[in-house]
Design a protein around this motif. Structure first.
Motif: not given
Length: 521
Positions: A95, A99, A136, A240, A431, A434
């Motif tokens: 993640k 980002c 995020a 993930s 993503m 997410i």
């Protein structure tokens, strides 16, 4: 190079030292040790007694247990925190990199931002158990700024946001976050999820331009499927991470023409070692930006959005720890933990400080963002998913956050070449997962059902609500979702709160007026 690394170390030491000094003065002005927190109604003081000072204390993050031997010095708790922190680090790795890709900076920037946030929070005394890192919710307004004006304004934006967060904590405004209702929060999450979903379109456009659209979509779909399906069978490993590795490995075995982090980054980015450590920003350029009214006007909208969003997310993460541990130290209502009868009898012996956990958490977040900005990062805030993972993995103490930060740093220093082999399509799949999980599907559906049949959907206190009240809540959800997606995330929150509270106030006045008229007749 050695001289530069020494400068980085000295900068970090000089940054943390005054923060800790401020932290000590701010939180322990009248207390000699850190003790159990038991806020009174309408207050959140730090309470210690002479008797408590002589006895071992159970920290706020420890859950209720019948085993009195479970103390903060128990080696087993340190092991549990270490393992939980390692688990969180694995879940955060993908993640943080994703980002960074959205903002348009070096993939390692997101990792180092998480490291700084993870170390700063427990040192200053944020809510134990809360995991802070790259978020995020922060990336969305920041990426809009960098895509429009370039990454040279990123540091100034995070710096301004950190200062506003610090002022928010110093003036004890954490309680204002309680104004955000569940419906407005759901609308915010809906808008954020849709924005994150559309943000991955650039990955597939680049793949289409390179003639690799089908492989990119296939690997992203594989990663998304693993992330969503694996938790149904086992939660022993972060889904993930498994999806990221699996899709990257499959793409490499099949020799698919997929872009990787290493292929799209500058040469030497993923060499590892001390060369991968973060560097201080160019202070001369930063000084010129700070002194430029035009530059401040450019970053101010994004900085305000980041401030509001990060505050809400951080305080909600603390509320999650409250709910999971039963210790209401970040609860902003009457459910806050109150003293026992024995403590009330000893009231005269108490030494009250102006310390409260939500304020401390906000100050810690501000300090972390400040340090991260000077190291070229984009900071972050408290993370609800990683906080839940930390607690469910056996963590909950301050060392779990430090352990997670150390593990993230190790990934960069020792395993950077492997990280560079991750494909962009796999990150897009992360993503997208997410984004899907961010959308508040359940709350949105329940809001619609509550309008159709309000009698079967009482409020949190078990009281029945009218169809008009439920309709106002649904409209607030819709307005906040619309404004957050098409406009600004922070403006969406403010608009939703203003609309909902304004209409509910008018409705209650009209309803009470009608009741009084009926009573008169």
């Amino acid at each position: 190079m050695k001289l530069f690394q020494l400068q980085v170390i000295l900068f970090c030491a000089c940054s943390v030292a005054p923060i800790l000094a401020f932290s000590t003065r701010y939180g322990y002005r009248h207390a000699s040790i850190r003790a159990k927190i038991s806020p009174y109604p309408h207050q959140s003081p730090l309470i210690t007694t002479q008797r408590q000072r002589r006895a071992p204390l159970k920290m706020s993050w420890e859950t209720a247990s019948t085993d009195d031997s479970s103390t903060n010095d128990n080696p087993r708790s340190l092991v549990d925190d270490s393992l939980a922190g390692l688990t969180v680090a694995f879940s955060m790795l993908s993640k943080a990199i994703a980002c960074s890709a959205i903002v348009g900076v070096n993939p390692l920037v997101g990792i180092w931002s998480s490291v700084v946030m993870g170390i700063t929070a427990p040192l200053i005394g944020a809510r134990d158990g809360v995991i802070s890192g790259t978020a995020a919710v922060v990336i969305v307004p920041l990426s809009a700024l960098t895509q429009t004006h370039g990454i040279e304004y990123m540091t100034l934006c995070i710096l301004v946001s950190a200062i506003m967060q610090g002022l928010f904590g110093i003036f004890r405004l954490a309680k204002t976050a309680d104004l955000v209702s569940e419906q407005v929060l759901s609308g915010f999450l809906n808008g954020l999820g849709l924005i994150l979903f559309l943000s991955q379109a650039s990955v597939f456009r680049a793949a289409a331009a390179a003639g690799a659209l089908v492989p990119a979509v296939s690997m992203a779909a594989l990663c998304f499927t693993i992330v969503q399906a694996l938790p149904r069978f086992t939660k022993a490993v972060p889904s993930s991470l498994v999806g990221l590795v699996a899709s990257s490995v499959v793409g490499a075995i099949l020799k698919l023409p997929l872009a990787t982090l290493a292929s799209t980054a500058a040469e030497g980015t993923f060499c590892g070692g001390l060369s991968s450590l973060p560097r201080l920003v160019h202070l001369g350029q930063l000084r010129s930006n700070v002194m430029s009214p035009a530059a401040l006007m450019i970053v101010m909208p994004a900085a305000v959005s980041i401030t509001i969003i990060a505050l809400v997310e951080t305080l909600l993460a603390g509320k999650v720890v409250d709910d999971m541990t039963g210790k209401k130290f970040c609860t902003l209502d009457d459910e806050a933990t109150v003293p026992t009868e024995d403590e009330v009898e000893l009231y005269d012996e108490y030494i009250l400080s102006d310390y409260d956990v939500p304020t401390r958490s906000v100050v810690a977040m501000s300090a972390g963002n400040l340090i991260s900005a000077f190291l070229g990062g984009f900071g972050g805030c408290g993370l609800i998913p990683q906080t839940v993972l930390n607690l469910k993995s056996g963590g909950g103490g301050p060392f779990s956050s430090i352990s997670y930060a150390i593990a993230m740093a190790s990934f960069v220093v020792f395993f950077a070449p492997l990280v560079g082999k991750i494909s962009q399509a796999a990150l897009a799949g992360i993503m997208l997962a997410i984004a899907y999980d961010t959308v508040s599907w359940g709350s949105s559906v329940e809001a619609i059902k509550a309008v159709i049949n309000p009698s079967s959907h009482p409020d949190v206190n078990g009281r029945a609500a009218s169809r008009t009240q439920r309709l106002i809540e649904l409209l607030a959800l819709g307005i906040s979702s619309y404004v957050c997606f098409f406009g600004n995330l922070a403006v969406g929150i403010i608009a939703g709160v203003t609309f909902q509270r304004g209409l509910l106030s008018i409705y209650k006045r009209l309803d009470s007026g009608g009741s009084n008229m009926e009573a008169a007749y």
